[in-house]
Design an enzyme around this catalytic site. Structure first.
Site, PDB file in Angstrom:
ATOM      1  N   CYS A 290       0.810  -1.215   0.000  1.00  0.00           N
ATOM      2  CA  CYS A 290       0.000   0.000   0.000  1.00  0.00           C
ATOM      3  C   CYS A 290       0.841   1.261   0.000  1.00  0.00           C
ATOM      4  CB  CYS A 290      -0.962  -0.007   1.197  1.00  0.00           C
ATOM      5  SG  CYS A 290      -0.134   0.002   2.794  1.00  0.00           S
ATOM      6  N   GLU A 391      -5.973   1.780  -8.484  1.00  0.00           N
ATOM      7  CA  GLU A 391      -4.868   1.073  -7.842  1.00  0.00           C
ATOM      8  C   GLU A 391      -4.612  -0.229  -8.588  1.00  0.00           C
ATOM      9  OE1 GLU A 391      -3.433  -0.051  -3.360  1.00  0.00           O
ATOM     10  OE2 GLU A 391      -5.512  -0.487  -3.859  1.00  0.00           O
TER      11      GLU A 391
END
Length: 491
Positions: A290, A391
């Site tokens: 992340c 993402e």
């Protein structure tokens, strides 16, 4: 070829409830693969809400005695746990690489970060201290004490199987709570080993419990009335689901979601040093973290030298089995995720981004069934493109050049995610301006992965984080305790 369930080399996982390993009440199982080879190495039971209830009941039964155990005595269990983790360090790292795919050096680094969380939690006798004041009025004193809140739970992601659960577990139990952990069904083996080690510390039965499973276990944790708080790490849609469902059930919740991390390079940056760091940010752990760089934003004249150096660095990476020496990037987690990442590269080409390095056809000769994607570089990426907006969670770098720092900051502000960001510059003025106005909660200056140490809070902003208190550090102590205020007068 025997059925997977009958093969002696394939481990069928159990749950850990009330101090012992017990068979799950599951009718379905999820195959755990070694991403480098594609081989099945384990079977995760898709446990039921009854399994979750059994774990909660065990935790609830253990809570009163554990809550009354002196905090320094609770910390001693973590000291023992740390020692065992150190003794089994290489074994834990190899397990992480085997079930996740990251290189052995990356796995070692993640295990070290997990151990650091245990070390910080050992400081609970100081971190849990309250406050007090005499004579708030004539003859009246006021004291604030931190107390545990009860049974708490954590839902972990696949990308850091040994580290992320340690963001929560040690802080939760050292503050006097009892704990239920759900590992990712894709990578259950690291946490099985760590719970085994914890059990060797003579921790009272029920203080730590583990329930394997998938979506049903997640929802059961969110809904169970006996669980007081939930911690989660994963994608933004699931983070939003967990936070909404858990808080609707009256629980505290902290849900860490997805990211689209911008890495800004000023014309005055040290390009050679910066690109070495940026390459690790974008391609370390195959981009499955992340805090990985996603959008590379060179400013003005930085564009050409940054692009040329990144292309060269991407082409030099050695892709393969993370257990083999000299490998600098391992596979992605699964065949399905490989197809997802390749699909994003296809979208980037279709939308008109300039593909400079193509990782779609990467193959590893001695691991023909591995889930490999090579390092990929796009240039001229617009934030309106899928690769500039969504993402990817893979080894894909998207270059989006801008004219000045204001434009770079505007790009970040326009994006709904705000997990981490970095700037590479030799200008203190530019670094200060960037850190002040960046929307992300974790900011790096000449740092590619802006990961706070365990004694600082970890978590993003906007759609990258749902909640108030973040992971580990003092926020971890705050999240797992209630502040009780006692006002007293004696006649």
């Amino acid at each position: 070829m025997p059925d997977v369930a009958e093969r002696p080399d394939v481990l069928t996982l159990d749950n850990f409830i009330g101090g012992r390993w017990v068979k799950a009440r599951a009718s379905e199982y999820f195959d755990v693969h070694n991403p480098a080879s594609g081989d099945v190495i384990g079977r995760t039971p898709l446990s039921t809400s009854d399994d979750v209830d059994a774990a909660v009941q065990a935790a609830a039964q253990a809570f009163p005695a554990w809550r009354d155990t002196p905090v320094n005595a609770r910390a001693q269990f973590l000291y023992k746990f740390k020692q065992l983790c150190e003794q089994h360090f290489d074994e834990l790292a190899r397990t992480v690489t085997t079930e996740h795919g990251k290189t052995l050096d990356e796995a070692r680094g993640s295990v070290r970060r997990g151990i650091e969380c245990v070390e910080v939690a050992c400081g609970a006798p100081s971190l849990m201290q309250g406050s007090g004041l005499e004579d708030i009025s004539a003859g009246i004193d006021c004291h604030v004490f931190r107390q545990p809140i009860g049974v708490v739970a954590a839902i972990a992601p696949f990308n850091f199987p040994a580290m992320v659960p340690m963001w929560f577990l040690p802080f939760a139990i050292v503050t006097g709570n009892t704990f239920v952990l759900k590992p990712s069904e894709q990578v259950p083996l690291s946490q099985r080993k760590m719970v085994d080690l914890l059990n060797k510390c003579d921790l009272p039965p029920g203080v730590v419990n583990l329930v394997n499973g998938g979506r049903d276990v997640v929802n059961a944790i969110c809904d169970h009335p006996g669980i007081r708080a939930v911690s989660f790490v994963g994608s933004t849609p699931v983070a939003k689901h967990v936070y909404t469902r858990a808080t609707a059930a009256g629980k505290r919740a902290q849900a860490l979601g997805g990211a689209k991390n911008f890495v800004v390079v000023m014309p005055d940056a040290d390009f050679d040093r910066s690109i070495a760091i940026i390459t690790e940010s974008f391609y370390g752990c195959a981009g499955e973290r992340c805090l990985a760089g996603s959008m590379l934003v060179p400013i003005g004249d930085a564009h050409k030298p940054v692009r040329e150096r990144l292309v060269e660095a991407a082409k030099s990476l050695r892709v393969g089995d993370g257990l083999q020496p000299g490998i600098t990037m391992g596979p992605v987690i699964s065949a399905a995720h490989r197809e997802k990442v390749v699909g994003y590269i296809d979208k980037g080409v279709a939308e008109g981004a300039k593909l400079l390095v193509d990782g779609r056809q990467t193959r590893v000769e001695d691991r023909p069934n591995g889930y490999f994607v090579g390092a990929t570089v796009f240039d001229e990426v617009s934030p309106k493109m899928a690769i500039g907006r969504e993402e990817i969670f893979g080894p894909v770098a998207s270059i989006s050049p801008v004219k000045n720092l204001e434009e770079a900051i505007a790009l970040m502000r326009a994006h709904p995610n705000a997990n981490a960001t970095s700037i590479f510059t030799s200008s203190g003025k530019a670094a200060r301006e960037f850190a002040k106005h960046a929307t992300a909660s974790m900011v790096g200056v000449n740092i590619g992965v802006a990961a706070p140490m365990a004694y600082f809070p970890f978590g993003g902003a906007k759609d990258s984080f749902f909640g108030d208190l973040k992971a580990h550090g003092r926020d971890g102590i705050e999240f797992y305790t209630d502040k009780k205020v006692t006002i007293s007068r004696w006649f």
